[in-house]
Design a protein around this motif. Sequence first.
Motif, mmCIF file in Angstrom:
data_model
loop_
_atom_site.group_PDB
_atom_site.id
_atom_site.type_symbol
_atom_site.label_atom_id
_atom_site.label_comp_id
_atom_site.label_asym_id
_atom_site.label_seq_id
_atom_site.Cartn_x
_atom_site.Cartn_y
_atom_site.Cartn_z
ATOM 1 N N ASN A 48 3.804 -2.590 5.918
ATOM 2 C CA ASN A 48 4.176 -3.150 4.623
ATOM 3 C C ASN A 48 5.442 -4.005 4.684
ATOM 4 O O ASN A 48 6.047 -4.287 3.653
ATOM 5 N N SER A 49 5.843 -4.370 5.913
ATOM 6 C CA SER A 49 7.007 -5.241 6.119
ATOM 7 C C SER A 49 8.257 -4.725 5.403
ATOM 8 O O SER A 49 8.997 -5.494 4.796
ATOM 9 N N LEU A 50 8.462 -3.412 5.459
ATOM 10 C CA LEU A 50 9.655 -2.834 4.826
ATOM 11 C C LEU A 50 10.791 -2.773 5.845
ATOM 12 O O LEU A 50 10.553 -2.758 7.049
ATOM 13 N N ASN A 65 9.599 -8.076 11.012
ATOM 14 C CA ASN A 65 10.800 -8.446 11.760
ATOM 15 C C ASN A 65 10.761 -9.919 12.175
ATOM 16 O O ASN A 65 11.154 -10.278 13.285
ATOM 17 N N GLY A 66 10.214 -10.752 11.309
ATOM 18 C CA GLY A 66 10.195 -12.188 11.576
ATOM 19 C C GLY A 66 9.058 -12.662 12.458
ATOM 20 O O GLY A 66 8.981 -13.847 12.785
ATOM 21 N N LEU A 72 6.456 -1.192 17.815
ATOM 22 C CA LEU A 72 5.877 -2.256 16.980
ATOM 23 C C LEU A 72 7.043 -2.992 16.331
ATOM 24 O O LEU A 72 7.885 -2.355 15.680
ATOM 25 N N GLY A 73 7.094 -4.306 16.528
ATOM 26 C CA GLY A 73 8.186 -5.081 15.928
ATOM 27 C C GLY A 73 9.552 -4.549 16.312
ATOM 28 O O GLY A 73 10.475 -4.578 15.504
ATOM 29 N N THR A 121 0.861 -1.175 0.000
ATOM 30 C CA THR A 121 0.000 0.000 0.000
ATOM 31 C C THR A 121 0.903 1.233 0.000
ATOM 32 O O THR A 121 2.074 1.149 0.330
ATOM 33 N N SER A 122 0.328 2.375 -0.369
ATOM 34 C CA SER A 122 1.163 3.580 -0.418
ATOM 35 C C SER A 122 1.090 4.307 0.922
ATOM 36 O O SER A 122 0.169 4.091 1.720
#
Lengths: 288, 188
Positions: free
Chosen positions: A283-285, A130-131, A214-215, A6-7
């Motif tokens: 977005n798991s970046l 982060n897994g 978060l993470g 997503t943006s």
Amino acid sequence: MKSNPTSLNDTITAIKKFFVNKGFSEVKTPQVITSPFPEPHIDAVEVDGGYFRTSPELHMKILLAEGQQKIFEVGPCRRKHESGRIHREEFTMLEWYEVGADYNDLIGFTRELLLYVCRETIGSNKVMYNGSLFDFSDPPEIFTLNELFSNFANVSPEEALANFQFEELLTDKIEPQLPLDKAVIVKDYPAELAAFSKLKENDKSIAERWELYLGGVEIANTYTELTDPEEHLSRFAKFAKQRQEAGTPEYLVDPLFLKALELGIPDSAGCALGVDRLHMVLNSLDSI
Amino acid sequence: MYSASDLRKGLKVEIEGEPWVVSDYDFCKPGKGQALYRCKLKNMITGNTMDKTYRSVEKIGKPNLEEREVFYSYPEGEFFVFSDGETYEEYRLNSKTLGNQVSFLIADASCKILFFNDMPIEVTLPLFIEKEIDQTEPGARGDTATNVTKPAKLDNGYELNVPIFLNEQDVIKIDTRTGEYVERVSKA
């Protein structure tokens, strides 16, 4: 989970929808300001006419003094020399304030916000980051900074600050121990790190402030806002001295803010949330 | 001196009298505290690596580095002689500084030498050089696949893998950064 990324704009649109649904007014405060708040470790970027804001805090608090009750703003902020995996000199900040609330009230509210934004953008409650897979519908795990320091660093936060080890211990010993599979709230900072938060009525050594992770990534910072005008002025003086000792530029207090202090900033709580970082997690970046 | 805020990947700094390059870098600023600049550093002389964290108030040494245009002249005992392109002053470098690059020295090739306090510490060779294959198994006629390789030796003893269709005395192009075969320049 939706596989398409997503943006950032989708994240911002979802945030705005959430706040409007909750009866908040969106505000647009100036990006170029006369002078930023004199925080010890935040430097502003000089621009024509003053400084680019390091956060919308100053003018949003003026709006609270003028009678606004529930306000939010999403927009660009800049902090000089901050650049790295999760820092950018220019970044997107969400900030909101609610009159009559305190920092504990904002824990549940922030959870609702995150769950809403997650569902609206990626179409799910769950994010892999982060897994670890975590579910935004789970309640956050809450720790006090004191318990984290005593469990993982064997010193109190105050001792760590006195030994100039606070930041290293927090990043090397404590942050790696925080659960990755749920939102984490780290609360009750030592008074020295109160910034502009209120100290606890029954224990003036503790500030009513929390940070959300978060993470393993710091996402948001919340205060029960400092409202006492005298205490405000004494913190400005203390921070100005710290800045002078560190050789960083002097920031004078904006006269508009002094006027707001005279009018009276109402009892309130406020939160600043890094939108680029939230977007990164959703977005798991790896970086913003 | 550099300030901690000058730190970036690729920045060359001086620590305890030795030049180091920042090979990896991240910035963090936990809980509104002081900024931490976390660096992985590589010693430009020994190649050793270390991790180091700087705080925003710290100053870091700036190394006295100078790059000069030179050309390679000739070997002399255990040294390799380079001549300054402008002054013709000669610099003698040993194989420890040159490492693998010894195999890619070609007379009159223009190179660059990086000096730290007037001591040569690093040589940059031309990106590509051309050399003749001295020894290899005979080429497999008709097999022009470049992904099937065989070992080959240069006249200086350097060994590399080349496509199976190449022959002795073929001239090949080699990437001096990786030491790998790039393409055939001419047939024997």
